[in-house]
Write a protein that holds these residues in place. Structure first.
Motif, PDB file in Angstrom:
ATOM      1  N   CYS A  89       0.843  -1.185   0.000  1.00  0.00           N
ATOM      2  CA  CYS A  89       0.000   0.000   0.000  1.00  0.00           C
ATOM      3  C   CYS A  89       0.885   1.245   0.000  1.00  0.00           C
ATOM      4  O   CYS A  89       1.787   1.365   0.834  1.00  0.00           O
ATOM      5  N   PRO A  90       0.659   2.203  -0.896  1.00  0.00           N
ATOM      6  CA  PRO A  90       1.513   3.390  -0.934  1.00  0.00           C
ATOM      7  C   PRO A  90       1.331   4.315   0.259  1.00  0.00           C
ATOM      8  O   PRO A  90       2.159   5.182   0.503  1.00  0.00           O
ATOM      9  N   PHE A  91       0.259   4.126   1.033  1.00  0.00           N
ATOM     10  CA  PHE A  91      -0.028   5.029   2.133  1.00  0.00           C
ATOM     11  C   PHE A  91       0.542   4.564   3.470  1.00  0.00           C
ATOM     12  O   PHE A  91       0.811   5.381   4.340  1.00  0.00           O
ATOM     13  N   CYS A  92       0.715   3.253   3.648  1.00  0.00           N
ATOM     14  CA  CYS A  92       1.170   2.789   4.961  1.00  0.00           C
ATOM     15  C   CYS A  92       2.151   1.630   4.871  1.00  0.00           C
ATOM     16  O   CYS A  92       2.517   1.068   5.901  1.00  0.00           O
ATOM     17  N   ALA A  93       2.572   1.260   3.659  1.00  0.00           N
ATOM     18  CA  ALA A  93       3.560   0.203   3.428  1.00  0.00           C
ATOM     19  C   ALA A  93       3.084  -1.170   3.870  1.00  0.00           C
ATOM     20  O   ALA A  93       3.872  -2.068   4.124  1.00  0.00           O
ATOM     21  N   THR A  94       1.763  -1.372   3.959  1.00  0.00           N
ATOM     22  CA  THR A  94       1.211  -2.674   4.315  1.00  0.00           C
ATOM     23  C   THR A  94       1.047  -3.541   3.067  1.00  0.00           C
ATOM     24  O   THR A  94       0.502  -3.071   2.061  1.00  0.00           O
ATOM     25  N   LEU A 214     -11.133  17.563   3.185  1.00  0.00           N
ATOM     26  CA  LEU A 214     -10.407  16.354   2.799  1.00  0.00           C
ATOM     27  C   LEU A 214     -11.384  15.205   2.556  1.00  0.00           C
ATOM     28  O   LEU A 214     -12.254  14.936   3.377  1.00  0.00           O
ATOM     29  N   ALA A 215     -11.221  14.503   1.425  1.00  0.00           N
ATOM     30  CA  ALA A 215     -12.116  13.394   1.083  1.00  0.00           C
ATOM     31  C   ALA A 215     -11.425  12.045   1.179  1.00  0.00           C
ATOM     32  O   ALA A 215     -11.907  11.051   0.651  1.00  0.00           O
ATOM     33  N   SER A 216     -10.278  12.002   1.868  1.00  0.00           N
ATOM     34  CA  SER A 216      -9.513  10.767   2.047  1.00  0.00           C
ATOM     35  C   SER A 216      -9.463  10.410   3.526  1.00  0.00           C
ATOM     36  O   SER A 216      -9.462  11.286   4.388  1.00  0.00           O
ATOM     37  N   LYS A 217      -9.400   9.105   3.808  1.00  0.00           N
ATOM     38  CA  LYS A 217      -9.205   8.628   5.172  1.00  0.00           C
ATOM     39  C   LYS A 217      -7.910   7.820   5.291  1.00  0.00           C
ATOM     40  O   LYS A 217      -7.661   7.199   6.315  1.00  0.00           O
ATOM     41  N   SER A 218      -7.083   7.875   4.254  1.00  0.00           N
ATOM     42  CA  SER A 218      -5.882   7.059   4.221  1.00  0.00           C
ATOM     43  C   SER A 218      -4.767   7.621   5.081  1.00  0.00           C
ATOM     44  O   SER A 218      -3.888   6.882   5.518  1.00  0.00           O
ATOM     45  N   LEU A 219      -4.781   8.932   5.303  1.00  0.00           N
ATOM     46  CA  LEU A 219      -3.755   9.589   6.098  1.00  0.00           C
ATOM     47  C   LEU A 219      -4.409  10.329   7.251  1.00  0.00           C
ATOM     48  O   LEU A 219      -5.540  10.804   7.127  1.00  0.00           O
ATOM     49  N   TYR A 316       6.624   4.630   9.606  1.00  0.00           N
ATOM     50  CA  TYR A 316       6.618   6.088   9.702  1.00  0.00           C
ATOM     51  C   TYR A 316       6.108   6.649   8.375  1.00  0.00           C
ATOM     52  O   TYR A 316       6.555   6.231   7.307  1.00  0.00           O
ATOM     53  N   ARG A 317       5.174   7.594   8.460  1.00  0.00           N
ATOM     54  CA  ARG A 317       4.609   8.191   7.258  1.00  0.00           C
ATOM     55  C   ARG A 317       4.879   9.688   7.243  1.00  0.00           C
ATOM     56  O   ARG A 317       4.720  10.371   8.262  1.00  0.00           O
ATOM     57  N   PHE A 318       5.249  10.180   6.066  1.00  0.00           N
ATOM     58  CA  PHE A 318       5.526  11.598   5.895  1.00  0.00           C
ATOM     59  C   PHE A 318       4.832  12.091   4.633  1.00  0.00           C
ATOM     60  O   PHE A 318       4.778  11.372   3.631  1.00  0.00           O
ATOM     61  N   ASN A 321       3.698  18.793   0.849  1.00  0.00           N
ATOM     62  CA  ASN A 321       2.875  19.566  -0.074  1.00  0.00           C
ATOM     63  C   ASN A 321       3.607  19.663  -1.406  1.00  0.00           C
ATOM     64  O   ASN A 321       4.723  20.177  -1.482  1.00  0.00           O
ATOM     65  N   GLY A 322       2.976  19.134  -2.473  1.00  0.00           N
ATOM     66  CA  GLY A 322       3.605  19.080  -3.783  1.00  0.00           C
ATOM     67  C   GLY A 322       3.741  20.425  -4.463  1.00  0.00           C
ATOM     68  O   GLY A 322       4.308  20.502  -5.565  1.00  0.00           O
ATOM     69  N   ARG A 323       3.251  21.485  -3.821  1.00  0.00           N
ATOM     70  CA  ARG A 323       3.391  22.839  -4.365  1.00  0.00           C
ATOM     71  C   ARG A 323       4.383  23.676  -3.557  1.00  0.00           C
ATOM     72  O   ARG A 323       5.211  24.380  -4.126  1.00  0.00           O
ATOM     73  N   THR A 324       4.307  23.578  -2.222  1.00  0.00           N
ATOM     74  CA  THR A 324       5.076  24.476  -1.367  1.00  0.00           C
ATOM     75  C   THR A 324       6.247  23.804  -0.660  1.00  0.00           C
ATOM     76  O   THR A 324       7.139  24.492  -0.159  1.00  0.00           O
ATOM     77  N   GLY A 325       6.248  22.466  -0.570  1.00  0.00           N
ATOM     78  CA  GLY A 325       7.303  21.767   0.153  1.00  0.00           C
ATOM     79  C   GLY A 325       7.076  21.679   1.649  1.00  0.00           C
ATOM     80  O   GLY A 325       7.946  21.204   2.383  1.00  0.00           O
ATOM     81  N   ARG A 326       5.926  22.094   2.130  1.00  0.00           N
ATOM     82  CA  ARG A 326       5.622  21.992   3.553  1.00  0.00           C
ATOM     83  C   ARG A 326       5.519  20.525   3.947  1.00  0.00           C
ATOM     84  O   ARG A 326       4.890  19.731   3.233  1.00  0.00           O
ATOM     85  N   VAL A 327       6.098  20.147   5.102  1.00  0.00           N
ATOM     86  CA  VAL A 327       6.211  18.736   5.509  1.00  0.00           C
ATOM     87  C   VAL A 327       5.419  18.485   6.784  1.00  0.00           C
ATOM     88  O   VAL A 327       5.408  19.315   7.701  1.00  0.00           O
ATOM     89  N   GLN A 328       4.760  17.348   6.841  1.00  0.00           N
ATOM     90  CA  GLN A 328       4.099  16.868   8.045  1.00  0.00           C
ATOM     91  C   GLN A 328       4.341  15.368   8.144  1.00  0.00           C
ATOM     92  O   GLN A 328       4.590  14.700   7.140  1.00  0.00           O
ATOM     93  N   GLY A 329       4.258  14.818   9.359  1.00  0.00           N
ATOM     94  CA  GLY A 329       4.427  13.386   9.502  1.00  0.00           C
ATOM     95  C   GLY A 329       4.509  12.957  10.944  1.00  0.00           C
ATOM     96  O   GLY A 329       4.390  13.780  11.867  1.00  0.00           O
ATOM     97  N   GLU A 330       4.690  11.654  11.123  1.00  0.00           N
ATOM     98  CA  GLU A 330       4.795  11.093  12.461  1.00  0.00           C
ATOM     99  C   GLU A 330       6.153  11.432  13.052  1.00  0.00           C
ATOM    100  O   GLU A 330       7.187  11.154  12.441  1.00  0.00           O
ATOM    101  N   ARG A 331       6.137  12.030  14.219  1.00  0.00           N
ATOM    102  CA  ARG A 331       7.390  12.441  14.846  1.00  0.00           C
ATOM    103  C   ARG A 331       8.076  11.218  15.446  1.00  0.00           C
ATOM    104  O   ARG A 331       7.567  10.612  16.389  1.00  0.00           O
TER     105      ARG A 331
END
Length: 360
Positions: A89-94, A214-219, A316-318, A321-331
């Protein structure tokens, strides 16, 4: 679903991909570039009627059906070829074992094209990890040298609505009185703040444009919310050429559920408008009655670079933003670094205590 789009190069037959930097289609095999205008056939962006969609009265041209399966871990809708029996899975590596099923859904009307290439997104992610003091060094190095990040268009709803609200409340005006009090045998004057309330009623109106949901529940939603703001004025009409070399996830939040969240946001803004209209120093709101009309919506796709790494038994998921480069993820936390910091802290505290004791 996760959908992949391919376009053959007219010189060598290899797959073209959308180049975020150049803004055109490019062949990684022979270097041939083709302007996007040579392929673009997408319709103009337009709003769709919300009530018609709920009543299942949208034109068939706005609907498509795809074969999908659902990741058993994160719930992502993933589409694979019939010849593929297992994939990550591209979202959680399962690891995901394919099955069959269909998903009938509303087509996307617009998207924000990727503006950052994968290398820039990876740099942004590793820099972000490097600023986390207690992150394991091994994870940062693993992320820097690991497999490529995946570019995924994440689904969103946008809602427009015209609202008119009547309200009842009270306006509070702060005033001060001076009182004489006796404390510890001493008489003194003190000023006390008090509030004078008066009834207030009125009407406010606001047109809401592109309330984003947001219309996704994957992240985790806290990650995707952290990628905002998105420049929705740069949306372009949907065309699969923009998805060449990327993927697009199907929505999991249905339209009515998405509007419920949008309505909560609208109501919060309307309450702020009412408080401003009441004025004064304080406000009390006893009731707001909102008439909402002309509700329209769009299904749009926003660009996210995604990395999911399994490191020492944990995923770990990160997201970037594909426009600005802003990053979020599991610390991530390094137990070794934390232990060292605690020991150093105790040593410093002990040294300071020693010098304080010597100087007394």
């Amino acid at each position: 679903m996760t959908e992949e789009h391919r376009f053959p190069c007219d010189q060598c037959g290899a797959d073209l991909r959308f180049d975020p930097v150049a803004g055109n289609l490019k062949c990684d095999h022979c270097g041939n570039e083709q302007p996007l205008e040579d392929h673009y056939t997408g319709p103009a962006i337009r709003e769709l009627d919300f009530r018609a969609a709920l009543d299942e009265k949208l034109p068939e041209a706005e609907i498509e059906e795809t074969r999908v399966l659902q990741c058993p871990n994160c719930g992502a809708q993933v589409e694979f070829d019939d010849t593929v029996h297992a994939k990550e899975c591209p979202f959680c590596a399962t690891p995901v074992v394919t099955g069959t099923g269909t998903h009938r859904h509303i087509k996307p009307r617009g998207l924000l094209p990727f503006a950052l290439e994968e290398r820039a997104a990876r740099t942004a992610m590793t820099d972000w990890l490097g600023r986390l003091w207690f992150a394991p060094n091994g994870l940062q190095e693993y992320a820097r040298k690991g497999r490529k990040m995946q570019g995924i268009y994440v689904p969103y709803w946008t809602f427009d609505a015209d609202t008119k609200s009547s309200y009842r409340g009270e306006r509070g005006t702060v005033y001060y009185v001076t009182r004489t009090v006796t404390r510890n045998g001493k008489t003194q004057q003190v000023r006390e703040a008090r509030v004078r309330w008066s009834p207030k009623s009125g009407r406010v109106a606001r047109f809401f444009d592109d309330v984003l949901v947001l219309a996704s529940k994957s992240l985790p939603k806290k990650y995707t919310d952290g990628l905002e703001p998105w420049d929705l004025t740069a949306l372009v009409p949907y065309s699969p050429e923009y998805l060449a070399g990327f993927r697009a996830e199907g929505y999991q939040v249905e339209l009515d559920e998405g509007f419920h969240e949008a309505r909560v946001r609208m109501d919060r803004q309307i309450e702020r408008d009412v408080r401003f209209d009441i004025g004064g120093d304080r406000q009390r709101i006893h009731g707001i009655d909102t008439d909402i009309r002309d509700i329209t919506f769009k299904h749009v796709l926003l660009p996210v670079w995604l990395a999911a790494y399994k490191y020492r038994g944990k995923t770990y998921r990160f997201v970037v933003n594909g426009r600005t480069g802003r990053v979020q993820g599991e610390r991530p936390w390094s137990a070794v670094k934390i232990a060292i910091a605690v020991v150093l802290g105790l040593i410093v505290a002990g040294v300071l205590g020693y010098f304080v004791a010597q100087n007394q």
